[in-house]
Enzyme design. Structure first.
Site, PDB file in Angstrom:
ATOM      1  N   HIS A  16       0.708  -1.212   0.064  1.00 45.02           N
ATOM      2  CA  HIS A  16      -0.004   0.192  -0.089  1.00 45.02           C
ATOM      3  C   HIS A  16       0.804   1.285  -0.005  1.00 45.02           C
ATOM      4  O   HIS A  16       0.625   2.172  -0.858  1.00 45.02           O
ATOM      5  CB  HIS A  16      -0.695  -0.104   1.238  1.00 45.02           C
ATOM      6  CG  HIS A  16      -1.933  -1.112   1.306  1.00 45.02           C
ATOM      7  ND1 HIS A  16      -2.103  -1.696   2.444  1.00 45.02           N
ATOM      8  CD2 HIS A  16      -2.812  -1.550   0.725  1.00 45.02           C
ATOM      9  CE1 HIS A  16      -3.345  -2.627   2.294  1.00 45.02           C
ATOM     10  NE2 HIS A  16      -3.652  -2.341   0.972  1.00 45.02           N
ATOM     11  N   LYS A  40     -16.959  -6.674   7.502  1.00 43.00           N
ATOM     12  CA  LYS A  40     -15.547  -7.160   7.931  1.00 43.00           C
ATOM     13  C   LYS A  40     -15.256  -7.250   9.367  1.00 43.00           C
ATOM     14  O   LYS A  40     -15.866  -5.922   9.881  1.00 43.00           O
ATOM     15  CB  LYS A  40     -14.318  -6.440   7.237  1.00 43.00           C
ATOM     16  CG  LYS A  40     -14.210  -6.795   5.865  1.00 43.00           C
ATOM     17  CD  LYS A  40     -12.956  -6.576   5.105  1.00 43.00           C
ATOM     18  CE  LYS A  40     -12.623  -7.221   3.668  1.00 43.00           C
ATOM     19  NZ  LYS A  40     -11.490  -6.214   3.149  1.00 43.00           N
ATOM     20  N   ARG A  89      -2.090  -6.253  -7.998  1.00 43.47           N
ATOM     21  CA  ARG A  89      -1.279  -7.093  -7.878  1.00 43.47           C
ATOM     22  C   ARG A  89      -1.305  -8.134  -8.872  1.00 43.47           C
ATOM     23  O   ARG A  89      -0.256  -8.144  -9.723  1.00 43.47           O
ATOM     24  CB  ARG A  89      -1.421  -7.769  -6.407  1.00 43.47           C
ATOM     25  CG  ARG A  89      -1.088  -6.677  -5.304  1.00 43.47           C
ATOM     26  CD  ARG A  89      -1.699  -7.362  -3.909  1.00 43.47           C
ATOM     27  NE  ARG A  89      -3.312  -7.531  -4.054  1.00 43.47           N
ATOM     28  CZ  ARG A  89      -3.769  -7.951  -2.954  1.00 43.47           C
ATOM     29  NH1 ARG A  89      -3.003  -8.272  -1.999  1.00 43.47           N
ATOM     30  NH2 ARG A  89      -5.262  -8.372  -3.201  1.00 43.47           N
ATOM     31  N   SER A 127      -2.949  -7.666   3.398  1.00 42.52           N
ATOM     32  CA  SER A 127      -3.215  -7.426   4.861  1.00 42.52           C
ATOM     33  C   SER A 127      -3.719  -8.747   5.490  1.00 42.52           C
ATOM     34  O   SER A 127      -3.198  -9.129   6.702  1.00 42.52           O
ATOM     35  CB  SER A 127      -4.373  -6.501   5.052  1.00 42.52           C
ATOM     36  OG  SER A 127      -3.915  -5.194   4.373  1.00 42.52           O
TER      37      SER A 127
HETATM   38  O1  PNS Z   1      -8.580  -2.482   0.852  1.00 37.90           O
HETATM   39  P1  PNS Z   1     -10.010  -3.228   0.189  1.00 37.90           P
HETATM   40  O2  PNS Z   1     -10.777  -4.193   1.179  1.00 37.90           O
HETATM   41  O3  PNS Z   1      -9.721  -3.913  -1.011  1.00 37.90           O
HETATM   42  O4  PNS Z   1     -10.842  -2.020  -0.370  1.00 37.90           O
HETATM   43  C1  PNS Z   1     -12.352  -2.116  -0.770  1.00 37.90           C
HETATM   44  C2  PNS Z   1     -12.916  -0.820  -0.822  1.00 37.90           C
HETATM   45  C3  PNS Z   1     -13.018  -0.158   0.815  1.00 37.90           C
HETATM   46  C4  PNS Z   1     -12.461   0.218  -1.848  1.00 37.90           C
HETATM   47  C5  PNS Z   1     -14.581  -1.078  -1.331  1.00 37.90           C
HETATM   48  O5  PNS Z   1     -14.929  -2.166  -0.611  1.00 37.90           O
HETATM   49  C6  PNS Z   1     -15.307   0.173  -1.168  1.00 37.90           C
HETATM   50  O6  PNS Z   1     -15.285   1.141  -2.159  1.00 37.90           O
HETATM   51  N1  PNS Z   1     -16.095   0.185  -0.163  1.00 37.90           N
HETATM   52  C7  PNS Z   1     -16.963   1.349   0.192  1.00 37.90           C
HETATM   53  C8  PNS Z   1     -18.467   0.944  -0.388  1.00 37.90           C
HETATM   54  C9  PNS Z   1     -18.486   1.221  -1.922  1.00 37.90           C
HETATM   55  O7  PNS Z   1     -18.428   2.375  -2.375  1.00 37.90           O
HETATM   56  N2  PNS Z   1     -19.031   0.155  -2.469  1.00 37.90           N
HETATM   57  C10 PNS Z   1     -19.288   0.265  -3.967  1.00 37.90           C
HETATM   58  C11 PNS Z   1     -17.971   0.270  -4.780  1.00 37.90           C
HETATM   59  S1  PNS Z   1     -18.049  -1.281  -5.437  1.00 37.90           S
END
Ligand code: PNS
Length: 161
Positions: A16, A40, A89, A127
């Protein structure tokens, strides 16, 4: 242009951090945003994750760290950001990332997702892998910033989980 770098960051890894450092060279400002994901069960609370990210990005002058509950695009609108920054990745990331990018575009057309290829040495890193290693007493100093490694060790030493 302002870029949002959204994620769970539970915890932030060196992968990150590499994306943040490279993003800082491309964009006027990078806002690292810890998104609350009710689905989560996190190791660190959001406020702690924000603190950890602040500490390990202190050397970068155009980084801001924040948290948000809700849709990423709503946060991007709020902050007048034109870019969502994400790291890619391996191939298995691609499907989920593409789905998110397209979904976000349907929610708000004012934002573009920009992918950076994760540095080769961190292409295996996640993570969840860090947490699994630490849970079983393994070393994580080569995977996360020093401040985070110390806090993970402390967490598992206390036997909280
Ligand atoms: O680090 P991660 O868990 O891969 O991040 C995922 C994240 C937080 C970017 C994604 O789950 C997100 O955007 N969550 C907020 C809710 C949202 O906007 N959902 C619609 C997008 S698909």
């Amino acid at each position: 242009m302002i870029a949002i770098y959204p994620g769970s960051f539970d915890p932030i890894t060196l992968g990150h951090l590499d994306i943040i450092e490279r993003g800082c060279k491309l964009f006027e400002k990078v806002i690292v945003t810890v998104l609350r994901n009710p689905a989560k069960n996190p190791l660190f609370p959001v406020a702690k994750r924000v603190e950890q990210i602040c500490e390990c990005t202190a050397h970068l002058s155009n980084v801001e760290v924040d948290s948000f509950t809700g849709l990423t695009v709503e946060y991007a609108k709020l902050r007048k950001a034109g870019v969502l920054l994400r790291g890619l990745r391996v191939l298995s990331d691609f499907e989920k990332e593409l789905q998110m990018a397209h979904t976000n575009k349907t929610l708000w057309d004012g934002v573009e997702t920009v992918f950076l290829a994760t540095a080769n040495e961190y292409s295996f890193l996640s993570s969840s892998m860090v947490k699994e290693i630490a849970r079983f007493g393994g070393s994580v100093e080569h995977l996360v910033p020093p401040n985070v490694a110390q806090e993970i060790y402390l967490f598992y030493k206390k036997g909280d989980r």
